[in-house]
Design a protein around this motif. Structure first.
Motif, mmCIF file in Angstrom:
data_model
loop_
_atom_site.group_PDB
_atom_site.id
_atom_site.type_symbol
_atom_site.label_atom_id
_atom_site.label_comp_id
_atom_site.label_asym_id
_atom_site.label_seq_id
_atom_site.Cartn_x
_atom_site.Cartn_y
_atom_site.Cartn_z
ATOM 1 N N ILE A 93 0.836 -1.205 0.000
ATOM 2 C CA ILE A 93 0.000 0.000 0.000
ATOM 3 C C ILE A 93 0.872 1.257 0.000
ATOM 4 O O ILE A 93 0.398 2.334 0.368
ATOM 5 C CB ILE A 93 -0.991 0.020 1.182
ATOM 6 N N GLU A 98 2.131 0.630 -5.437
ATOM 7 C CA GLU A 98 1.400 -0.560 -4.999
ATOM 8 C C GLU A 98 1.557 -1.727 -5.965
ATOM 9 O O GLU A 98 1.896 -2.846 -5.559
ATOM 10 C CB GLU A 98 -0.088 -0.239 -4.828
ATOM 11 N N ASP A 150 -8.756 4.471 7.862
ATOM 12 C CA ASP A 150 -9.131 4.441 6.448
ATOM 13 C C ASP A 150 -9.496 3.006 6.066
ATOM 14 O O ASP A 150 -8.631 2.182 5.778
ATOM 15 C CB ASP A 150 -7.973 4.949 5.580
ATOM 16 N N THR A 151 -10.779 2.712 6.073
ATOM 17 C CA THR A 151 -11.244 1.346 5.822
ATOM 18 C C THR A 151 -10.858 0.856 4.437
ATOM 19 O O THR A 151 -10.509 -0.321 4.263
ATOM 20 C CB THR A 151 -12.772 1.280 5.978
ATOM 21 N N GLU A 152 -10.883 1.737 3.454
ATOM 22 C CA GLU A 152 -10.555 1.330 2.090
ATOM 23 C C GLU A 152 -9.102 0.884 1.972
ATOM 24 O O GLU A 152 -8.814 -0.162 1.381
ATOM 25 C CB GLU A 152 -10.832 2.479 1.116
ATOM 26 N N VAL A 153 -8.194 1.657 2.552
ATOM 27 C CA VAL A 153 -6.770 1.293 2.484
ATOM 28 C C VAL A 153 -6.516 0.021 3.291
ATOM 29 O O VAL A 153 -5.772 -0.870 2.864
ATOM 30 C CB VAL A 153 -5.877 2.447 2.973
ATOM 31 N N TRP A 154 -7.120 -0.063 4.467
ATOM 32 C CA TRP A 154 -6.992 -1.277 5.298
ATOM 33 C C TRP A 154 -7.421 -2.506 4.498
ATOM 34 O O TRP A 154 -6.693 -3.507 4.441
ATOM 35 C CB TRP A 154 -7.833 -1.130 6.559
ATOM 36 N N ASN A 155 -8.589 -2.442 3.899
ATOM 37 C CA ASN A 155 -9.112 -3.594 3.158
ATOM 38 C C ASN A 155 -8.252 -3.919 1.943
ATOM 39 O O ASN A 155 -8.103 -5.091 1.584
ATOM 40 C CB ASN A 155 -10.559 -3.332 2.734
ATOM 41 N N THR A 156 -7.688 -2.887 1.318
ATOM 42 C CA THR A 156 -6.777 -3.124 0.200
ATOM 43 C C THR A 156 -5.542 -3.873 0.673
ATOM 44 O O THR A 156 -5.088 -4.825 0.023
ATOM 45 C CB THR A 156 -6.373 -1.792 -0.455
ATOM 46 N N THR A 159 -6.487 -7.497 1.398
ATOM 47 C CA THR A 159 -6.704 -8.259 0.169
ATOM 48 C C THR A 159 -5.389 -8.623 -0.507
ATOM 49 O O THR A 159 -5.204 -9.760 -0.970
ATOM 50 C CB THR A 159 -7.579 -7.439 -0.804
ATOM 51 N N TYR A 184 -0.204 -0.974 9.889
ATOM 52 C CA TYR A 184 -1.381 -1.683 10.379
ATOM 53 C C TYR A 184 -0.988 -2.906 11.215
ATOM 54 O O TYR A 184 -1.858 -3.556 11.809
ATOM 55 C CB TYR A 184 -2.275 -2.104 9.221
ATOM 56 N N ASP A 197 -8.293 -10.630 9.822
ATOM 57 C CA ASP A 197 -8.987 -10.220 8.601
ATOM 58 C C ASP A 197 -8.423 -10.929 7.377
ATOM 59 O O ASP A 197 -9.174 -11.305 6.467
ATOM 60 C CB ASP A 197 -8.887 -8.702 8.415
#
Length: 312
Positions: A93, A98, A150-156, A159, A184, A197
């Motif tokens: 990230i 990336e 930042d949920t979007e960056v975390w989830n990226t 993944t 994180y 996760d």
């Protein structure tokens, strides 16, 4: 009951004490087998039979198949195996890099598998910035910070790490994520949440708590960090630091030390790890001075602690 004894527990040395260039400035990456053997012999001479390959010294993904085979052969000649690889500062990230970093990590997994490596260790820390490069100890300069909340960056991140871990698993390797400040995986609660996760059948934690106790700021007590993260640990960097701080948190001072002499009581931590069933590799790390000799001393100290713990 541990599958190992104190004598045969796999303990590796890091490569932090190895020369990164020849005397004429040729990088280790292209210096060739003679240079590699001379450097690895320094670790073997400390009694190590295992060494962690770090891409800060030699990037396996950028070697040819023949060079990778040569490196494994050189280690074997010196009486050592290469059971683990540590890929660092190529966060999936990192802004603007990336895709490049993800591709490099996949290539590193392929290279490690070809070399017979069984542990793929990585993390979310990014390259040093100017503040870190200018500091006497890089950890006293403020580095990049993963965006909090930042949920979007975390989830990226989740993944992409899951994608890498599945690749490693398909090739017979386990994946471990190194604890490192302001990522994180930078606190016990965040690290545990992150690996849960991703999926604990795919990844574990590398509880490198030394990365945290060295910081010149208020930090979580090392006992609490280990208590929360060791149940998820599948690979482990061990190092220690002296630490002093004012009660009002107006003053901090830390410095690298041996495992025996720093603020973390590794007698206590090793006992806890064994009681929780930890049976992974132990990797000795040290910054500053004669890192190789300190790692050698730390290996001997660890085997003594393991002998006491396993006998009790």
């Amino acid at each position: 009951m541990s599958a190992y004894t104190a004598e045969n527990w796999p303990i590796t040395s890091c490569m932090l004490g190895l020369d990164t260039t020849t005397r004429n400035g040729t990088p280790a990456q292209v210096a060739g087998p003679e240079f590699w053997k001379k450097q690895l012999a320094k670790i073997a001479n400390q009694g190590f039979t295992n060494v962690e390959l770090s891409d800060a010294w030699l990037k396996p993904a950028l070697l040819s198949s023949g060079e990778r085979a040569e490196l494994v052969s050189i280690a074997a000649e010196l009486g050592m195996k290469i059971p683990s690889v540590h890929i660092q500062r190529v966060s999936v990230i990192e802004p603007g890099k990336e895709a490049e970093n993800l591709a490099y990590q996949h290539a590193s997994i392929d290279a490690a598998a070809e070399m017979g490596i069984s542990v793929y260790s990585t993390g979310l820390h990014q390259p040093f910035n100017k503040a870190q490069r200018d500091a006497l100890w890089f950890w006293n300069g403020q580095g990049p910070i993963d965006p909090v909340g930042d949920t979007e960056v975390w989830n990226t991140a989740v993944t992409r790490i899951r994608e890498l871990a599945r690749h490693a698993q398909d090739l017979g390797m386990i994946t471990s994520l190194e604890m490192y400040e302001d990522t994180y995986i930078g606190s016990s609660d965040s690290a545990v949440r992150f690996v849960e996760d991703v999926g604990t059948d795919l990844v574990g934690i590398n509880p490198d708590v030394g990365n945290l106790v060295r910081l010149h700021r208020e930090v979580e007590d090392w006992r609490e960090t280990y208590a929360k993260t060791l149940p998820y640990a599948n690979y482990w960097h061990l190092k220690n630091y002296t630490r002093d701080e004012a009660a009002d948190h107006s003053y901090y001072a830390t410095a690298p030390s041996t495992l025996r002499d720093g603020v973390i009581n590794y007698r206590e931590v090793v006992e806890l790890a064994v009681s929780l069933g930890y049976s992974g590799i132990l990797t000795c790390e040290h910054y500053g001075g004669d890192s190789i000799s300190v790692c050698g001393e730390n290996q001997r100290h660890l085997r003594g602690l393991l002998a006491e713990t396993l006998a009790s």
